[in-house]
Motif scaffolding. Structure first.
Motif, mmCIF file in Angstrom:
data_model
loop_
_atom_site.group_PDB
_atom_site.id
_atom_site.type_symbol
_atom_site.label_atom_id
_atom_site.label_comp_id
_atom_site.label_asym_id
_atom_site.label_seq_id
_atom_site.Cartn_x
_atom_site.Cartn_y
_atom_site.Cartn_z
ATOM 1 N N ARG A 93 32.273 39.999 35.587
ATOM 2 C CA ARG A 93 31.442 40.518 36.680
ATOM 3 C C ARG A 93 31.177 39.376 37.655
ATOM 4 O O ARG A 93 30.507 38.392 37.323
ATOM 5 C CB ARG A 93 30.116 41.061 36.144
ATOM 6 N N GLY A 94 31.734 39.522 38.848
ATOM 7 C CA GLY A 94 31.619 38.475 39.849
ATOM 8 C C GLY A 94 32.206 37.188 39.311
ATOM 9 O O GLY A 94 33.194 37.168 38.586
ATOM 10 N N ASN A 95 31.593 36.094 39.610
ATOM 11 C CA ASN A 95 32.011 34.792 39.080
ATOM 12 C C ASN A 95 31.013 34.269 38.062
ATOM 13 O O ASN A 95 30.903 33.059 37.852
ATOM 14 C CB ASN A 95 32.134 33.775 40.223
ATOM 15 N N ALA A 96 30.291 35.208 37.406
ATOM 16 C CA ALA A 96 29.155 34.751 36.622
ATOM 17 C C ALA A 96 29.138 35.206 35.177
ATOM 18 O O ALA A 96 28.621 34.489 34.317
ATOM 19 C CB ALA A 96 27.861 35.205 37.308
ATOM 20 N N VAL A 97 29.660 36.368 34.866
ATOM 21 C CA VAL A 97 29.538 36.948 33.529
ATOM 22 C C VAL A 97 30.908 37.369 33.033
ATOM 23 O O VAL A 97 31.692 37.965 33.769
ATOM 24 C CB VAL A 97 28.599 38.169 33.531
#
Length: 889
Positions: free
Chosen positions: A822-826
């Motif tokens: 998820r996005g660049n985070a998870v």
């Protein structure tokens, strides 16, 4: 993303409120929910429902809070506590129907005054049906036998309560029409020698009889009736002989069979044998439930009155959102959602829209999404081993001897439902279509019988719940045209004995090629009809008849498929992120046939089909002595799967569930035609097997072999729910292992003291220590708690802007893992097919993306990982699933 939205929940927790778990009980659990990490409490309907309601969908008054839950004061305390804890609130609401319980004053007024009622316009009633004897009347099918027999036996009587008169029948009370009161009061006036009573009798008889649209005259009639009632009350209080005379007149009327029959015929309702409802009911219901009547919510004044309290709560911030029950029952769902959105522009709105495989929510609807069945089915389907499911088809056929072509089974059950339980709906549609044909000379010779058959056949051929053609706006999409064309062609193929021209004409009406007032009415009602045909025919019948792998028999699922690929699962989530990123995602609801943990365990059978086949053959041999001749192989197969999925289970729970399941199947017994001998045989079989220690030991041994794989599946779909696009919902109690079956089994009390205690204990634990207490459900609670805390701390990582990106898995066992970012985070990594994993993960790995100079941290284990290639075996060694977040350098 909807730009108007400002109050999107981060997560929800579903409470099932009833008199045994009221506002104060929910209030006591609120602190635990906050500590768990939940952002919003999501409550079952809590407007005033019928007495004793266990679900709240049988509303009797939209203007009050349910007294059994604590009423307005209990609601105030509940909401105040939620505000103190910073918890928001979402409410389930019911716009489609109301209960016909005595407490529904709208309905009482309709029964008393007929079309002249102030509330006649609220309900979807056919006042001019085909049967002349039912015109201007509401059928009330409550009698245990034929009307004449019940009347003869004294089962119906009229009584006085103060100045009010009521008909009592079948332990129910019904009002008396004011226009029929002269039959009582004229004779009473003679006995009492009362001019006042004579005047009242004549005045009641002269009350006007306006139709529902004449609002001014209806209100004038109501005013006059109220004055007359007050005068009658006064004269009864002031003149003792008047009350005595009225009671004498009543006694004579009850004793005069012909006179009483004439009196009953003057009422605005017709008492009838309960079986007449199947073919003659004159009002739209919720599915086939006679006690839940359809509302005309499309009328603005009905919307305003039934939504006033809810809209006030949304405006004042008491509620942040609403879940709309059964929008497919509405005449015009799009218009309803537009009106609701205009009235509550900041609300989070989701609809209980059941999407069939391949179907997606209409993007024109101004709501955030569905209540999550589509995600539930995608999450389960990706965990199934396709070849194993295919093998189960053969095993099921060999064991039971039953057919395995689910589309044919579903079609047959939908036809049966349309002909039997929904017969009155078909008759109403047929009456409209007969008149349409009469006005078209090329179609005027089609018979009513042929029209009924065509309506049933086309409805049974619909592959989704309904279309959304709106003649008033000349609105029809290519999707609607395609669905109708497919259904009509299917119906033609099924019924070659019927003139194909009738099918074609029906298609022309449904696709707006032929238009008019009657045609518009038919289109609206036909679309409201296909939903209950699907729900009752498939969900509540076929799903209990085709039992190859019952984990797949869930609302919105296709039990005929063999699972979906990882690629299809990713494609579904990519689409959700693009179209409805704040939809609800769920795994269990108050309506699911089986809890997420039961389905997760049963999914393992697709990995071990041959072992399953061998086991049930041994069980069948062992239980042959106690089966008896009545118990069929299909029921036996269904029973063994249920045991495996819900084990351990008590005798009482299993007997209750099997009785409900067999009645839903409608093969050997049903709700309306119980087969006591068959049901007794099933109860005896359950009791004998569950009191057989050797048999129970055999069940325990097999469940022990697959239990860990089931837990792994549960953790996998749980973590996916919390990290996939959408707002995750947690059904009450499901934060620990929950092996519940369909309601009322899934509404058993939840031990919140236990959960609160376990949550506190976990605070000082490591992942390894949590895993040591797997049997208690701690790993599930651990996964949910950490995912919820992460969502609370970094909501932007899961929002509408957090892109969903599939992460490739490489190596020999790459099909055994699902990974997405998820996005660049998870980054989420979960296993599947763990029973067939063999010696281990081998060279299977994923690439952790490089993010600046930082790496990744596993929220579930605390491990810090460098960017780059990482082995799945290493990643999942300490805990079965991985929730990775980016770590700044």
């Amino acid at each position: 993303m909807a730009e108007y939205m400002t109050r999107i929940p981060n997560s929800t927790y579903r409470f099932q409120l009833h008199k045994g778990f009221n506002f104060d009980d929910a209030l006591a659990a609120a602190e635990y929910l906050h500590a768990l990490g939940v952002s919003h409490v999501y409550s079952s309907p809590y407007l005033q429902a019928a007495p004793g309601s266990m679900h709240g969908y049988d509303v009797v008054d939209h203007r009050r809070v349910n007294e059994e839950l604590g009423g307005a004061e209990g609601h105030r305390r509940f909401c105040a506590r939620l505000r103190e804890l910073g918890l928001g609130q979402v409410l389930d609401i019911v716009p489609n129907h109301m209960s016909l319980a005595r407490e529904n004053q709208y309905w009482w007024d309709v029964l008393e005054n007929g079309e002249s009622s102030r509330y006649a316009s609220f309900f979807d009633i056919d006042w001019q049906p085909q049967e002349e004897r039912l015109r201007d009347k509401v059928l009330v099918p409550i009698l245990a036998d034929q009307y004449g027999r019940v009347l003869q036996d004294g089962g119906i009587k009229v009584v006085r309560k103060g100045n009010m008169f009521q008909v009592e029948a079948a332990s129910q009370e019904l009002p008396v029409s004011p226009l029929s009161l002269p039959a009582i009061l004229v004779r009473a006036a003679e006995y009492a020698k009362s001019d006042t009573l004579n005047f009242l009798a004549a005045s009641y008889g002269r009350l006007p009889v306006p139709e529902f649209w004449d609002r001014r005259l209806i209100l004038a009639r109501h005013r006059d009736k109220t004055v007359l009632n007050s005068l009658l009350d006064r004269v009864c209080a002031e003149e003792a002989q008047v009350s005595e005379a009225i009671d004498r007149s009543l006694a004579e009327l009850n004793a005069n069979l012909d006179g009483f029959d004439d009196f009953l015929n003057q009422q605005n309702y017709r008492l009838a044998y309960w079986k007449t409802a199947v073919q003659q009911l004159g009002y739209r219901r919720f599915f086939d439930v006679n006690t839940l009547i359809g509302l005309r919510i499309e009328r603005e004044h009905v919307f305003e009155e039934t939504h006033a309290l809810i809209l006030d709560w949304l405006k004042d911030g008491v509620l942040d959102g609403v879940r709309i029950d059964h929008p497919d029952g509405l005449r015009d769902p799009l218009e309803y959602f537009r009106r609701l959105r205009q009235a509550a522009p900041e609300a989070w709105i989701v609809g209980e829209k059941i999407l069939e495989p391949g179907e997606f929510l209409r993007q024109s609807w101004p709501i955030e999404g569905t209540s999550g069945y589509d995600f539930l089915n995608a999450a389960l389907s990706v965990l199934l081993l396709p070849k194993g499911v295919d093998d189960l088809t053969r095993i099921y056929a060999e064991f039971t001897g039953r057919p395995t072509h689910f589309p044919s089974i579903a079609h047959e059950k939908k036809l049966n439902v349309a002909q039997d339980a929904l017969g009155s709906d078909v008759n109403r549609l047929a009456s409209i279509f007969v008149n349409i044909c009469e006005s078209n000379r090329n179609q005027r010779d089609y018979t009513r019988a042929a029209i009924r058959r065509v309506i049933r056949e086309v409805a049974a051929c619909f592959r989704i719940y309904r279309t959304y053609v709106m003649p008033v706006r000349e609105e029809i999409t290519d999707e609607d045209r395609e669905i109708i064309a497919m259904a009509v062609q299917c119906a033609k193929d099924e019924r070659t004995d019927i003139d194909s021209g009738l099918f074609d004409f029906l298609a022309d009406v449904l696709t707006l090629q032929v238009t008019g007032k009657l045609e518009s009415e038919f289109v609206a009602r036909f679309q409201q009809f296909t939903s209950p045909v699907m729900a009752k025919g498939v969900e509540d019948t076929a799903f209990y008849c085709f039992n190859r792998l019952v984990a797949m028999n869930e609302v919105g699922s296709d039990p005929a498929h063999n699972g979906i690929s990882i690629e299809r699962f990713h494609a579904y989530n990519v689409k959700m992120q693009a179209t409805h990123p704040t939809t609800m995602t769920t795994l269990s609801t108050h309506d699911t046939k089986r809890s997420d943990d039961v389905r997760a365990r049963l999914a393992v059978l697709s990995e071990v089909p041959e072992q399953f086949a061998a086991v049930i053959e041994r069980w069948s041999e062992r239980t042959q002595w106690c089966r008896g001749a009545l118990l069929d192989r299909g029921t036996e197969y269904f029973y063994y799967q249920t045991l495996i999925g819900a084990w351990p289970i008590s005798l009482e729970r299993m007997q209750g569930y099997m009785e409900k399941a067999m009645r839903e199947a409608k093969e050997q017994t049903s709700w309306v035609a119980n087969n006591p001998e068959y049901e007794a045989a099933v109860r005896d079989f359950v009791e004998r097997t569950l009191t057989d220690e050797a048999f129970c030991a055999a069940v325990e041994a097999f469940v022990a072999e697959i239990r860990s794989a089931g837990w792994s599946n549960s953790l996998a779909q749980t973590l996916m729910k919390y990290t996939a696009p959408g707002v995750p919902d947690l059904y009450q109690g499901a934060e620990l292992w929950d092996l519940s079956l369909v309601d009322p089994d899934n509404r058993r009390p939840v031990d919140y003291a236990l959960r609160c205690n376990l949550l506190r204990q976990m605070q000082g634990m490591t992942a390894a220590q949590v895993m040591e207490r797997m049997a208690e459900g701690l790993p599930k609670l651990w996964t949910i708690h950490h995912a919820l805390l992460l969502r609370r701390e970094r909501p932007e990582w899961f929002g509408a802007e957090a892109e969903y990106v599939p992460v490739p898995v490489t190596g020999a066992k790459h099909e055994h893992a699902i990974a997405f970012q998820r996005g660049n985070a998870v980054l989420t990594v979960v296993p599947r097919w763990t029973m067939t994993l063999g010696a281990g993960w081998g060279d299977t790995s994923i690439e952790l993306p490089q993010i600046g100079n930082g790496g990744w941290r596993n929220c579930l284990t605390g491990a810090v990982l460098a960017s780059g290639r990482v082995a799945i075996g290493d990643l999942l060694r300490e805990f079965p699933v991985a929730l990775l977040t980016r770590e700044e350098a």
